[in-house]
Design an enzyme around this catalytic site. Structure first.
Site, PDB file in Angstrom:
ATOM      1  N   MET A  81    -103.969  66.886 -28.909  1.00  0.00           N
ATOM      2  CA  MET A  81    -103.188  67.395 -30.040  1.00  0.00           C
ATOM      3  C   MET A  81    -102.870  68.871 -29.870  1.00  0.00           C
ATOM      4  O   MET A  81    -101.775  69.322 -30.216  1.00  0.00           O
ATOM      5  CB  MET A  81    -103.917  67.146 -31.365  1.00  0.00           C
ATOM      6  CG  MET A  81    -104.034  65.675 -31.729  1.00  0.00           C
ATOM      7  SD  MET A  81    -102.465  64.774 -31.684  1.00  0.00           S
ATOM      8  CE  MET A  81    -101.523  65.664 -32.895  1.00  0.00           C
ATOM      9  N   CYS A 132    -107.697  66.978 -37.626  1.00  0.00           N
ATOM     10  CA  CYS A 132    -108.047  67.514 -36.310  1.00  0.00           C
ATOM     11  C   CYS A 132    -109.253  68.430 -36.462  1.00  0.00           C
ATOM     12  O   CYS A 132    -109.366  69.172 -37.433  1.00  0.00           O
ATOM     13  CB  CYS A 132    -106.889  68.310 -35.713  1.00  0.00           C
ATOM     14  SG  CYS A 132    -105.619  67.313 -34.946  1.00  0.00           S
ATOM     15  N   ASP A 137     -85.388  78.447 -32.501  1.00  0.00           N
ATOM     16  CA  ASP A 137     -85.201  79.497 -33.502  1.00  0.00           C
ATOM     17  C   ASP A 137     -84.516  80.723 -32.917  1.00  0.00           C
ATOM     18  O   ASP A 137     -83.618  81.297 -33.526  1.00  0.00           O
ATOM     19  CB  ASP A 137     -86.545  79.889 -34.098  1.00  0.00           C
ATOM     20  CG  ASP A 137     -86.385  80.970 -35.163  1.00  0.00           C
ATOM     21  OD1 ASP A 137     -85.591  80.763 -36.107  1.00  0.00           O
ATOM     22  OD2 ASP A 137     -87.037  82.021 -35.041  1.00  0.00           O
TER      23      ASP A 137
END
Length: 162
Positions: free
Chosen positions: A113, A76, A128
């Site tokens: 992306m 990228c 999390d």
């Protein structure tokens, strides 16, 4: 010619050369969902999670991740993003949160992306911060919703709402 842009004719991975591309205004949006049990969902909504403001933390994580996409995804291009927005919307009837992101810039390559990275890291942060109360949470339907600008023009997902 190989139809995959990050693989050359011999099959080797390569970073696409965007030097000859025009600078245009570009944006991309993505979404994903995290499902959790009612107790955990309610704790997020009521800001009673022991780790703090789950939604605010996940939004910041998503924004930071979009800015670091080139450090995380091989090949990228590092981009000068002009805007990253992450929204997290509760959907109580389905016991899930919808995470969306939009990334924008004026540049030579798209930002799909970065938008996907923002969504995925926001989802991971939600997981999390809530895993102690619901280790069975899961993600679904992470996808690009649309992209605007660039040589290939505008594109919108043809998939129906989830």
């Amino acid at each position: 010619m190989n139809p995959l842009t990050h693989v050359d004719d011999s099959g080797a991975a390569n970073m696409v050369d965007v030097d000859n591309k025009s600078v245009t205004s570009r944006s991309a949006s993505a979404e994903g969902f995290i499902y959790m049990n009612k107790m955990t969902f309610d704790a997020v909504i009521e800001h009673s999670n022991k780790k703090g403001d789950v939604i605010a933390t996940a939004k910041i994580a998503g924004i930071m991740a979009a800015k670091k996409c080139a450090d995380l995804i091989p090949l990228c291009h590092p981009l000068m993003l002009s805007k990253v927005a992450v929204e997290i919307t509760p959907e109580a009837e389905k016991l899930r949160f919808r995470v969306t992101s939009t990334c924008k810039l004026s540049g030579k390559t798209g930002v799909e992306m970065e938008a996907l990275t923002a969504v995925n890291v926001a989802l991971l942060t939600l997981f999390d911060m809530c895993k102690a109360s619901d280790p069975e949470m899961h993600f679904e339907h992470v996808r690009v919703l649309q992209k605007l600008g660039g040589k290939s023009g505008n594109w919108q997902s043809s998939h129906k709402e989830h």
